[in-house]
Motif scaffolding. Structure first.
Motif, PDB file in Angstrom:
ATOM      1  N   LEU A  89       0.827  -1.202   0.000  1.00 24.94           N
ATOM      2  CA  LEU A  89       0.000   0.000   0.000  1.00 24.94           C
ATOM      3  C   LEU A  89       0.864   1.256   0.000  1.00 24.94           C
ATOM      4  O   LEU A  89       0.576   2.229  -0.721  1.00 24.94           O
ATOM      5  N   GLN A  90       1.936   1.247   0.776  1.00 23.23           N
ATOM      6  CA  GLN A  90       2.816   2.418   0.828  1.00 23.23           C
ATOM      7  C   GLN A  90       3.425   2.711  -0.532  1.00 23.23           C
ATOM      8  O   GLN A  90       3.489   3.877  -0.965  1.00 23.23           O
ATOM      9  N   VAL A  91       3.857   1.684  -1.226  1.00 14.51           N
ATOM     10  CA  VAL A  91       4.456   1.871  -2.550  1.00 14.51           C
ATOM     11  C   VAL A  91       3.422   2.429  -3.528  1.00 14.51           C
ATOM     12  O   VAL A  91       3.710   3.352  -4.302  1.00 14.51           O
ATOM     13  N   GLN A  92       2.213   1.892  -3.493  1.00 10.54           N
ATOM     14  CA  GLN A  92       1.180   2.326  -4.434  1.00 10.54           C
ATOM     15  C   GLN A  92       0.709   3.746  -4.135  1.00 10.54           C
ATOM     16  O   GLN A  92       0.415   4.515  -5.057  1.00 10.54           O
ATOM     17  N   ILE A  93       0.629   4.117  -2.863  1.00 11.79           N
ATOM     18  CA  ILE A  93       0.286   5.496  -2.517  1.00 11.79           C
ATOM     19  C   ILE A  93       1.404   6.436  -2.946  1.00 11.79           C
ATOM     20  O   ILE A  93       1.145   7.536  -3.461  1.00 11.79           O
ATOM     21  N   ALA A  94       2.652   6.008  -2.763  1.00 15.70           N
ATOM     22  CA  ALA A  94       3.780   6.828  -3.233  1.00 15.70           C
ATOM     23  C   ALA A  94       3.706   7.011  -4.747  1.00 15.70           C
ATOM     24  O   ALA A  94       3.997   8.107  -5.261  1.00 15.70           O
ATOM     25  N   ASN A  95       3.312   5.969  -5.468  1.00 13.38           N
ATOM     26  CA  ASN A  95       3.144   6.095  -6.923  1.00 13.38           C
ATOM     27  C   ASN A  95       2.071   7.129  -7.260  1.00 13.38           C
ATOM     28  O   ASN A  95       2.232   7.928  -8.185  1.00 13.38           O
ATOM     29  N   GLU A  96       0.970   7.100  -6.517  1.00 10.59           N
ATOM     30  CA  GLU A  96      -0.077   8.099  -6.764  1.00 10.59           C
ATOM     31  C   GLU A  96       0.427   9.512  -6.483  1.00 10.59           C
ATOM     32  O   GLU A  96       0.177  10.443  -7.260  1.00 10.59           O
ATOM     33  N   LEU A  97       1.134   9.686  -5.380  1.00  4.44           N
ATOM     34  CA  LEU A  97       1.635  11.020  -5.044  1.00  4.44           C
ATOM     35  C   LEU A  97       2.646  11.503  -6.080  1.00  4.44           C
ATOM     36  O   LEU A  97       2.682  12.696  -6.421  1.00  4.44           O
ATOM     37  N   ASP A  98       3.463  10.589  -6.600  1.00  7.91           N
ATOM     38  CA  ASP A  98       4.396  10.963  -7.674  1.00  7.91           C
ATOM     39  C   ASP A  98       3.638  11.417  -8.914  1.00  7.91           C
ATOM     40  O   ASP A  98       4.047  12.356  -9.605  1.00  7.91           O
ATOM     41  N   THR A 115       2.961   8.635   6.098  1.00  4.87           N
ATOM     42  CA  THR A 115       1.998   9.215   7.029  1.00  4.87           C
ATOM     43  C   THR A 115       0.600   8.684   6.764  1.00  4.87           C
ATOM     44  O   THR A 115      -0.144   8.326   7.693  1.00  4.87           O
ATOM     45  N   ILE A 116       0.212   8.621   5.493  1.00  5.30           N
ATOM     46  CA  ILE A 116      -1.108   8.101   5.145  1.00  5.30           C
ATOM     47  C   ILE A 116      -1.249   6.659   5.605  1.00  5.30           C
ATOM     48  O   ILE A 116      -2.274   6.268   6.192  1.00  5.30           O
ATOM     49  N   VAL A 117      -0.237   5.849   5.368  1.00  2.00           N
ATOM     50  CA  VAL A 117      -0.314   4.434   5.748  1.00  2.00           C
ATOM     51  C   VAL A 117      -0.385   4.283   7.260  1.00  2.00           C
ATOM     52  O   VAL A 117      -1.131   3.435   7.784  1.00  2.00           O
ATOM     53  N   ARG A 118       0.365   5.099   8.004  1.00  2.00           N
ATOM     54  CA  ARG A 118       0.314   5.015   9.471  1.00  2.00           C
ATOM     55  C   ARG A 118      -1.083   5.353   9.987  1.00  2.00           C
ATOM     56  O   ARG A 118      -1.622   4.664  10.861  1.00  2.00           O
ATOM     57  N   HIS A 119      -1.675   6.423   9.454  1.00  2.00           N
ATOM     58  CA  HIS A 119      -3.028   6.794   9.882  1.00  2.00           C
ATOM     59  C   HIS A 119      -4.042   5.718   9.479  1.00  2.00           C
ATOM     60  O   HIS A 119      -4.983   5.422  10.235  1.00  2.00           O
ATOM     61  N   PHE A 120      -3.862   5.151   8.297  1.00  2.00           N
ATOM     62  CA  PHE A 120      -4.759   4.090   7.848  1.00  2.00           C
ATOM     63  C   PHE A 120      -4.649   2.878   8.773  1.00  2.00           C
ATOM     64  O   PHE A 120      -5.670   2.300   9.184  1.00  2.00           O
ATOM     65  N   ALA A 121      -3.427   2.474   9.104  1.00  2.18           N
ATOM     66  CA  ALA A 121      -3.219   1.312   9.968  1.00  2.18           C
ATOM     67  C   ALA A 121      -3.871   1.519  11.332  1.00  2.18           C
ATOM     68  O   ALA A 121      -4.437   0.577  11.919  1.00  2.18           O
ATOM     69  N   ALA A 122      -3.838   2.753  11.829  1.00  2.51           N
ATOM     70  CA  ALA A 122      -4.433   3.038  13.130  1.00  2.51           C
ATOM     71  C   ALA A 122      -5.945   2.861  13.118  1.00  2.51           C
ATOM     72  O   ALA A 122      -6.567   2.653  14.172  1.00  2.51           O
ATOM     73  N   GLN A 123      -6.572   2.933  11.938  1.00  2.00           N
ATOM     74  CA  GLN A 123      -8.023   2.798  11.830  1.00  2.00           C
ATOM     75  C   GLN A 123      -8.489   1.358  11.631  1.00  2.00           C
ATOM     76  O   GLN A 123      -9.702   1.093  11.614  1.00  2.00           O
ATOM     77  N   LEU A 124      -7.562   0.425  11.461  1.00  3.64           N
ATOM     78  CA  LEU A 124      -7.951  -0.949  11.151  1.00  3.64           C
ATOM     79  C   LEU A 124      -8.826  -1.604  12.229  1.00  3.64           C
ATOM     80  O   LEU A 124      -9.776  -2.328  11.883  1.00  3.64           O
ATOM     81  N   PRO A 125      -8.563  -1.397  13.525  1.00  7.27           N
ATOM     82  CA  PRO A 125      -9.491  -1.977  14.515  1.00  7.27           C
ATOM     83  C   PRO A 125     -10.920  -1.463  14.349  1.00  7.27           C
ATOM     84  O   PRO A 125     -11.880  -2.231  14.463  1.00  7.27           O
ATOM     85  N   GLU A 126     -11.078  -0.159  14.078  1.00  6.11           N
ATOM     86  CA  GLU A 126     -12.416   0.397  13.852  1.00  6.11           C
ATOM     87  C   GLU A 126     -13.034  -0.180  12.575  1.00  6.11           C
ATOM     88  O   GLU A 126     -14.246  -0.458  12.531  1.00  6.11           O
ATOM     89  N   ILE A 127     -12.208  -0.368  11.541  1.00  8.18           N
ATOM     90  CA  ILE A 127     -12.702  -0.959  10.301  1.00  8.18           C
ATOM     91  C   ILE A 127     -13.217  -2.370  10.553  1.00  8.18           C
ATOM     92  O   ILE A 127     -14.293  -2.755  10.067  1.00  8.18           O
ATOM     93  N   ARG A 128     -12.477  -3.147  11.326  1.00  4.95           N
ATOM     94  CA  ARG A 128     -12.918  -4.512  11.658  1.00  4.95           C
ATOM     95  C   ARG A 128     -14.261  -4.472  12.389  1.00  4.95           C
ATOM     96  O   ARG A 128     -15.174  -5.267  12.093  1.00  4.95           O
ATOM     97  N   THR A 129     -14.419  -3.552  13.332  1.00  7.52           N
ATOM     98  CA  THR A 129     -15.670  -3.440  14.075  1.00  7.52           C
ATOM     99  C   THR A 129     -16.836  -3.087  13.154  1.00  7.52           C
ATOM    100  O   THR A 129     -17.938  -3.637  13.270  1.00  7.52           O
ATOM    101  N   LEU A 130     -16.604  -2.177  12.203  1.00  5.15           N
ATOM    102  CA  LEU A 130     -17.652  -1.805  11.251  1.00  5.15           C
ATOM    103  C   LEU A 130     -18.051  -2.991  10.376  1.00  5.15           C
ATOM    104  O   LEU A 130     -19.239  -3.235  10.138  1.00  5.15           O
TER     105      LEU A 130
END
Length: 320
Positions: A89-98, A115-130
């Protein structure tokens, strides 16, 4: 006999003509895109499919990840899957930003993808709950379901919603193209088209799934159920009509809590469907609906034998 790279090909002339024609087509397109840079970096759908596979395994190690090593080793498996998925995911987001960097003058923060990947990873428990709430809603809402596991593994609506739960935070964090590709991966498999910008509350259930469309600025509340071929869309494409700022930025419906929308209903524009309402099949709707409303099409009419014969004759005559 296997064709080698250096042996003559019976279509060599046709291939040469196609190469030349495609070169001309590319050149013409680039001339029409004056000022744009040549794209050298772009997110890969194939790589993002791998990332979603790893992230799904981390969310549900036994059911979607195939893990059979026991609870004592489960966290190690989850960590491994997360490491693989987030790295892709980090590589693909970097490709988009490039890609976006080539379109603007101001440089991006080189650590933005991380930074985007870190914030995304922090939301994974909430995503699982949803997702758990979505699967539970499907089990309650579909009497044909035999188990929670069956829904998570085999229901197209559940698969589409799982992808949306992963795509939406990526969209809000600034990885819009990556998020859209994740949504389209689900669309290709299920026929459910949910824009990653749509905001969807917990306990969301799409029954059957095929043909459902939910637009970018749609807002869906809690405990909402949709059936196949429901559209939460906009009234007209931008540029084809005079629009206000509200039309531009809030183009799609708001569906409040506890609403059921049956198959084939089309709801267009920034309208509000009030809490607890029921929208019947094939309804075409362009206006707000008060809470607790029931909107349906007229019921079918039963004809007596004489009336049926008369209608058949009229239809036959019209067809002729």
């Amino acid at each position: 006999m296997t064709q080698t790279a250096h042996s003559p090909h019976k279509l060599d002339a046709e291939i040469a003509d196609a190469v030349s024609g495609l070169n001309i087509a590319r050149s013409n397109w680039r001339q029409r895109q004056a000022g744009r840079h040549l794209v050298t970096s772009f997110p890969s759908p194939a790589e993002l499919a791998k990332a979603i596979e790893h992230l799904s395994a981390a969310l549900y190690p036994v059911r979607l990840g195939g893990f059979r090593g026991g609870e004592a080793r489960e966290d190690d498996f989850v960590a491994e899957q997360l490491g693989r998925g987030l790295a892709i995911l980090q590589v693909q987001i970097a490709n988009e930003l490039d890609y976006w960097q080539a379109e603007c003058r101001d440089p991006f923060d080189p650590d933005q993808a991380d930074t985007i990947v870190r914030h995304f990873a922090a939301q994974l428990p909430e995503i699982r709950t949803l997702i758990d709430s979505d699967v539970a809603a499907a089990f309650v809402g579909d009497p044909a379901a035999r188990s929670i596991d069956e829904i998570l593994i085999s229901y197209p609506g559940a698969l589409a919603v799982l992808h949306h739960r992963l795509a939406h935070p990526l969209h809000t964090l600034g990885a819009a193209i990556v998020a859209r590709i994740v949504s389209e991966l689900a669309n290709a498999r299920t026929g459910v088209d949910i824009h990653p910008g749509a905001t969807i509350g917990p306990s969301f259930f799409i029954d059957h799934g095929t043909g459902v469309v939910i637009g970018e600025t749609a807002i869906v509340g809690a405990n909402v159920r949709l059936y196949q071929h429901v559209t939460l869309g906009a009234r007209s494409p931008l540029g084809l009509s005079r629009i206000t700022p509200r039309d531009r930025f809030a183009r799609h419906p708001i569906v409040e809590d506890d609403v059921v929308i049956y198959a084939g209903a089309t709801i267009l524009g920034p309208v509000t469907i009030g809490r607890g309402s029921i929208i019947g099949g094939n309804v075409w709707l362009l206006e707000d609906v008060a809470p607790g409303s029931v909107l349906v099409q007229p019921e079918a009419v039963r004809l007596d034998p004489d009336g049926a014969a008369s209608l058949s004759a009229r239809l036959t005559g019209a067809a002729a």
